[in-house]
Design a protein around this motif. Structure first.
Motif, PDB file in Angstrom:
ATOM      1  N   SER A 720       0.650  -1.171  -0.139  1.00  0.00           N
ATOM      2  CA  SER A 720       0.128  -0.145   0.161  1.00  0.00           C
ATOM      3  C   SER A 720       0.915   1.227  -0.091  1.00  0.00           C
ATOM      4  O   SER A 720       2.065   1.289   0.339  1.00  0.00           O
ATOM      5  N   HIS A 837      -5.550   3.780   6.104  1.00  0.00           N
ATOM      6  CA  HIS A 837      -5.296   2.545   4.964  1.00  0.00           C
ATOM      7  C   HIS A 837      -4.286   1.612   5.576  1.00  0.00           C
ATOM      8  O   HIS A 837      -4.186   0.529   5.093  1.00  0.00           O
ATOM      9  N   PHE A 840      -6.418  -1.479   6.539  1.00  0.00           N
ATOM     10  CA  PHE A 840      -7.082  -1.966   5.910  1.00  0.00           C
ATOM     11  C   PHE A 840      -6.584  -3.485   5.357  1.00  0.00           C
ATOM     12  O   PHE A 840      -5.352  -3.774   5.053  1.00  0.00           O
ATOM     13  N   LEU A 882      -6.244   1.640  -5.699  1.00  0.00           N
ATOM     14  CA  LEU A 882      -6.814   1.338  -4.432  1.00  0.00           C
ATOM     15  C   LEU A 882      -6.687   0.147  -3.966  1.00  0.00           C
ATOM     16  O   LEU A 882      -6.598  -0.154  -2.938  1.00  0.00           O
ATOM     17  N   SER A 885      -3.851  -0.871  -1.952  1.00  0.00           N
ATOM     18  CA  SER A 885      -4.188  -0.790  -0.584  1.00  0.00           C
ATOM     19  C   SER A 885      -5.177  -1.176   0.165  1.00  0.00           C
ATOM     20  O   SER A 885      -5.741  -0.753   1.017  1.00  0.00           O
ATOM     21  N   ILE A 887      -8.386  -1.773  -0.987  1.00  0.00           N
ATOM     22  CA  ILE A 887      -9.660  -1.334  -1.285  1.00  0.00           C
ATOM     23  C   ILE A 887      -9.961  -2.211  -2.446  1.00  0.00           C
ATOM     24  O   ILE A 887      -9.476  -1.914  -3.761  1.00  0.00           O
ATOM     25  N   LEU A 905     -14.007  -2.556   1.828  1.00  0.00           N
ATOM     26  CA  LEU A 905     -12.662  -2.701   2.715  1.00  0.00           C
ATOM     27  C   LEU A 905     -13.210  -3.169   4.172  1.00  0.00           C
ATOM     28  O   LEU A 905     -14.241  -2.979   4.497  1.00  0.00           O
ATOM     29  N   VAL A 941     -11.815   7.248   6.275  1.00  0.00           N
ATOM     30  CA  VAL A 941     -11.547   6.336   5.143  1.00  0.00           C
ATOM     31  C   VAL A 941     -11.549   7.133   3.805  1.00  0.00           C
ATOM     32  O   VAL A 941     -10.623   6.985   3.003  1.00  0.00           O
ATOM     33  N   ALA A 944      -7.937   8.586   3.683  1.00  0.00           N
ATOM     34  CA  ALA A 944      -7.212   7.596   2.868  1.00  0.00           C
ATOM     35  C   ALA A 944      -7.479   7.302   1.465  1.00  0.00           C
ATOM     36  O   ALA A 944      -6.443   7.517   0.742  1.00  0.00           O
ATOM     37  N   TYR A 945      -8.642   7.474   1.008  1.00  0.00           N
ATOM     38  CA  TYR A 945      -8.881   7.470  -0.325  1.00  0.00           C
ATOM     39  C   TYR A 945      -8.304   8.674  -1.010  1.00  0.00           C
ATOM     40  O   TYR A 945      -7.452   8.131  -2.080  1.00  0.00           O
ATOM     41  N   ILE A 948      -4.243   7.976  -1.190  1.00  0.00           N
ATOM     42  CA  ILE A 948      -3.936   6.901  -1.993  1.00  0.00           C
ATOM     43  C   ILE A 948      -4.210   7.324  -3.834  1.00  0.00           C
ATOM     44  O   ILE A 948      -2.949   7.264  -4.173  1.00  0.00           O
TER      45      ILE A 948
END
Length: 951
Positions: A720, A837, A840, A882, A885, A887, A905, A941, A944-945, A948
């Motif tokens: 990730s 993340h 995850f 994604l 990592s 997702i 996730l 979250v 995190a999106y 990433i």
């Protein structure tokens, strides 16, 4: 007859004969045999088979024979430890021999036999010898304690030998005192934390009394010990200096340097207004000058030490310039060192003398020396402003000699003179340009190119001159290529109309045709600057330059202070602290000068951040709460006041955007040429034949797309996304310990990647780490392993594995982590935010039916919607990025031209998060909808999106 006959024999079957001779009844024959054995051992033959026979010869009154047997024993005891025990009885007996020489010999040999099994048997004999009536035996026993400590430190401490050694400092015999000091210093060096040499005014007085009577090496041991003492006030410092000063006239140069070290150290505590301070300065000069009449090797060591002394206190030798003038028969290493000191001592008063001398040196035959002399003339110009004019005319005279290497060095230093005195000596540029063709060394070529670029507006044919360098661009060294690139960009900004083709040519050479990353990056940055914002380009490239300082090669002050404490040792010759070249487990003690008394210099206030430290994005540090928080096991601290999200704090946006989306205009089908930029210059005429090279944009897509994969997204990431390390605990808040770090997740395991830097002046050891309770139960899965002591200015990288089985307590914000780090100095606290993340997990992919059912099952008020802006990825690239990592895309469909990704996730604590990501092709804004049974997770979250997708 001499003993050389023992080394000439090469007989076979010798061991057998020697065995017989060693067991002979005749004393003379025995002695001859032992001599033969020692000779064989010396030339490398293995005579260990004779061990029992040689040991039998120990029972003798003959001192010479005993010495030989002991020599053999020291060599082979390690390989035959069981046999060596046979000799113990003899040692014990010899330690009670009426002859003090034999007692001392026995105790000396005992110290050299490095066999664990034997050491405990030797404690009793050693104890007796330490209290022996004969000083020769006592002084030998003192050194033996240090040797024994090296083999088995615990044994020495348990047996109380260290206390006996401390008592020997008060011995009536000066040599015993010196050896006791040497032994204690040696032991203290390998155990920096132990306070063995607990010096006080009484013991210092005893050492100073012994100083006058012991041998030269004994004096060095005592002086080195005195140098580690911290006087309680300036009166005590002055009294010690007065008693050490006579050592300056000693014949042994090591004693002189050790005395200089003590005086230099204690002078820090004396007020400059004292009469004694002036007297001491005068007394220090003659011994240093005398050292320069020794043989060249000693001169070199003395000069390296003088170099440090002159940097610390130039007033000591300011009237002694003449002794540093070079003699015709000095070796080159002495000449170069003397030159260095001459420049350091150069001042308005003596500059005429120095320049005349340097001009003479510049006509010598030794090339290295001549180069350094020419460079020295330039340094004098920079250091003494009044002499600059004379220096420049001297350099011009030297250029007229047309001697190639002299010309090249002169050009390099004239560049520095231009930097120091802008708009003063530019009249010499014409002379420099005449010598352009003779330059073949990278540094001189780079200096000349810099001069042409910097003063392009004054040189009519600057473009032709730079173009001549451009012809062999790829054969030039990196230094010249970088300088040429910058010079041509400067020239273009000063004369845009005439040099358009030249700048395009150099940018193309630097970016597409070069393998050097430095050159390529600089090329792309200039290309980008020129194509997007010419005004900014002008401000950046043609900015006013700061003047260069007088002395560019001075040693950094804290290092200089430390090196002054090591005068007379290897550190003072290398000009490096011992930690830089001493290997092994021994802790190197960092020394520093005592604080100045009555100093008017204000110390930097602790509130001011260290230069270069970003103030805005350092995570909050939990304030130390005295001893209440001293216990690592009782960590229950409140949340920090506020903490920036990790993504924002760790990624410097400038670095991300530098070659990012803004290049799209260059990569499109209709790129702008440089002619279109608003320099007020007309667009370049483009003919079909030259269309490709004269357009800035056209060639760049091929060069850039493989460098920065901006179009296809990153589909091949393994593991990730990892944020760059951020400073979590600045050195100023942790007594010199700086901690930077980041969090990573790879193949199912989370780790905290730490970088510990020691910015203090003492060694750091005994590290431990503990986390406070936190939202996801993060805890260290193993102790913090720092294998070696962390020396000053040393950095160590550590990956600390984490698990999620620790105590849980909801934090504010949710991803806040409070950490305590302990070392031998103190306990330090800080808090940081971990990116969600890393939590995850790898099995976070739901099957479609389950996803649909869960989505319906979670109430609508738990749904949160977010916008992710400025994301240039397409659907495929976003999904891949994604997924790396954890997702996972469960399903994908297209509704009215919009791509919809349905993703799932799972967090380490079993919470599932479901997502719908809407991507409109061509639109850099994505819409993210999140559903979760614990809605407080959604905001993190989303962060995190964003982290990433944008990195």
């Amino acid at each position: 007859m001499t003993d050389s006959k023992y080394f000439t024999t090469t007989k076979k079957g010798e061991i057998f004969e020697l065995k017989a001779e060693l067991n002979s009844d005749k004393k003379e024959k025995k002695k001859e045999a032992v001599k033969k054995v020692i000779a064989s051992m010396t030339v490398g033959k293995d005579v260990s088979a004779l061990f029992p026979d040689v040991v039998n010869c120990m029972q003798t009154d003959n001192l010479e024979l005993k010495k030989l047997v002991y020599l053999y024993l020291m060599n082979y005891a390690k390989s035959q430890p069981d046999m060596a025990i046979m000799a113990v009885n003899t040692f014990v007996k010899d330690c009670e021999d009426p002859n003090p020489l034999i007692r001392a010999l026995a105790v000396r040999t005992m110290g050299c036999i490095r066999v664990d099994k034997i050491t405990e048997y030797l404690c009793e004999p050693l104890r007796k010898c330490l209290k022996d009536e004969d000083p020769y035996v006592r002084k030998t026993a003192a050194v033996c304690v240090a040797k024994l400590h090296d083999i088995n430190a615990q044994l020495v401490e348990d047996q109380g030998f260290l206390d006996t050694l401390k008592d020997l400092i008060s011995d009536s015999n000066p040599m015993v005192v010196a050896n006791a000091v040497a032994a204690l210093s040696e032991i203290a060096e390998s155990h920096p934390s132990s306070n063995l040499l607990d010096l006080n005014p009484q013991s210092i007085n005893k050492l100073l009394t012994a100083l006058n009577e012991c041998t030269e090496w004994g004096q060095i041991f005592i002086l080195d010990c005195l140098a580690n003492y911290m006087p309680k006030d300036d009166r005590e410092a002055q009294s010690i200096c007065e008693r050490v000063t006579p050592r300056l006239s000693h014949a042994n140069s090591a004693v002189v340097l050790s005395a200089v070290k003590v005086l230099m150290k204690f002078m820090e505590m004396l007020s400059k207004d004292l009469d004694y301070y002036g007297t001491l300065l005068k007394k220090l000069a003659p011994p240093l000058v005398t050292l320069l009449s020794a043989e060249p090797e000693l001169q070199y060591v003395a000069l390296r030490n003088i170099n440090l002394i002159v940097q610390k206190r130039p007033e000591i030798l300011k009237h002694e310039m003449k002794v540093f003038f070079v003699k015709y028969n000095d070796p080159i290493y002495v000449k170069l060192e003397k030159l260095d000191i001459m420049i350091r001592l150069a001042s308005q008063a003596n500059i005429a003398q120095v320049l005349a001398e340097l001009k003479e040196y510049a006509t010598e035959v030794d090339v290295d020396f001549v180069r350094k002399a020419v460079r020295a003339i330039g340094r004098c110009a920079i250091k003494v402003e009044q002499s600059a004019e004379r220096c420049v005319s001297t350099l011009l005279d030297l250029i007229q000699t047309k001697v190639n290497y002299v010309v090249q060095e002169a050009i390099v230093v004239i560049k520095d003179i231009f930097r120091k005195y802008p708009n003063k000596y530019e009249s010499v540029i014409a002379t420099l340009c005449e010598n352009l063709d003779s330059l073949d060394e990278p540094e001189a070529r780079a200096a000349m190119i810099w001069i042409v670029g910097e003063y392009a507006e004054r040189i009519d044919n600057a473009d032709e001159l730079l173009e001549s360098f451009l012809e062999g661009f790829h054969d030039e060294s990196t230094q010249v290529q970088l300088q040429l690139l910058t010079a041509i960009v400067k020239l273009f900004l000063k004369k845009p109309t005439e040099t358009q083709e030249l700048v395009q040519q150099v940018l193309s050479l630097a970016t597409q045709d070069s393998d050097n990353p430095d050159l390529r990056d600089r090329g792309y940055i200039y290309w980008r600057l020129l194509s997007t914002d010419p005004v900014a380009a002008k401000e950046v490239v043609l900015a006013e330059k700061p003047l260069i300082s007088e002395e560019t090669d001075l040693i950094e002050p804290t290092l200089l202070d430390e090196l002054i404490c090591y005068i007379g040792t290897l550190a003072s010759v290398y000009h490096k602290p011992p930690s830089a070249f001493v290997e092994g487990g021994r802790g190197v003690v960092h020394k520093s000068l005592p604080p100045r008394t009555a100093s008017s210099e204000s110390t930097e206030s602790p509130e001011t951040a260290p230069a270069g430290a970003p103030s805005g994005d350092q995570p909050d540090v939990i304030p130390a709460q005295g001893d209440l928080l001293g216990d690592l096991l009782n960590l229950d601290l409140g949340p920090p006041v506020s903490g920036p999200p990790l993504a924002a704090s760790s990624v410097q946006m400038g670095a991300v955007d530098l070659l990012g989306g803004g290049l799209d205009s260059l990569m499109g089908d209709e790129p702008e040429g440089i002619g279109d930029t608003n320099f007020g210059a007309p667009p370049a005429p483009v003919t079909t034949a030259t269309a490709a090279p004269t357009r800035l944009g056209a060639p760049i897509s091929s060069g850039l797309s493989d460098l920065f994969d901006l179009t296809s997204g990153v589909g091949t990431l393994s593991g990730s996304y990892v944020a760059p390390k951020a400073v979590w605990l600045p050195a100023m808040k942790a007594k010199g310990l700086e901690i930077s770090g980041t969090f990573t997740r790879q193949v199912g395991s989370i780790s905290m990647d730490l970088q510990l830097t020691n910015k203090a002046l003492q060694v750091m050891t005994d590290f431990a780490i503990q986390f406070n309770r936190n939202s996801f139960g993060l805890a260290p899965a193993a102790p913090l392993q720092v294998h070696a002591p962390l020396s000053p200015n040393q950095t160590v990288e550590i990956s600390l594995p984490l698990n999620t089985v620790g105590s849980v307590m909801k934090m504010e914000p949710l991803n806040n982590l409070q950490v305590a780090v302990k070392n031998n100095i103190d306990v330090f606290y800080f808090s940081t935010l971990y990116p969600l993340h890393v939590l995850f997990v790898e099995d976070g992919k739901m099957d479609r039916q389950m996803f649909l059912a869960t989505w319906k099952d979670i109430p609508n008020e738990n749904e949160a919607q977010f916008q992710i802006r400025d994301c240039p990825l397409n659907t495929e690239a976003a999904s891949n990025k994604l997924q790396s990592s954890n997702i996972f895309t469960v399903a994908k469909r297209n509704v009215e031209g919009q791509d919809m990704l349905y993703q799932s996730l799972k967090l380490t604590n079993g919470i599932w998060v479901l997502a719908e990501l809407r991507i409109q092709p061509g639109n850099p804004s994505f819409t993210l909808s999140l559903k979760c049974r614990a809605p407080e997770v959604s905001q993190h979250v989303y962060q995190a999106y964003e982290t990433i997708l944008k990195n």
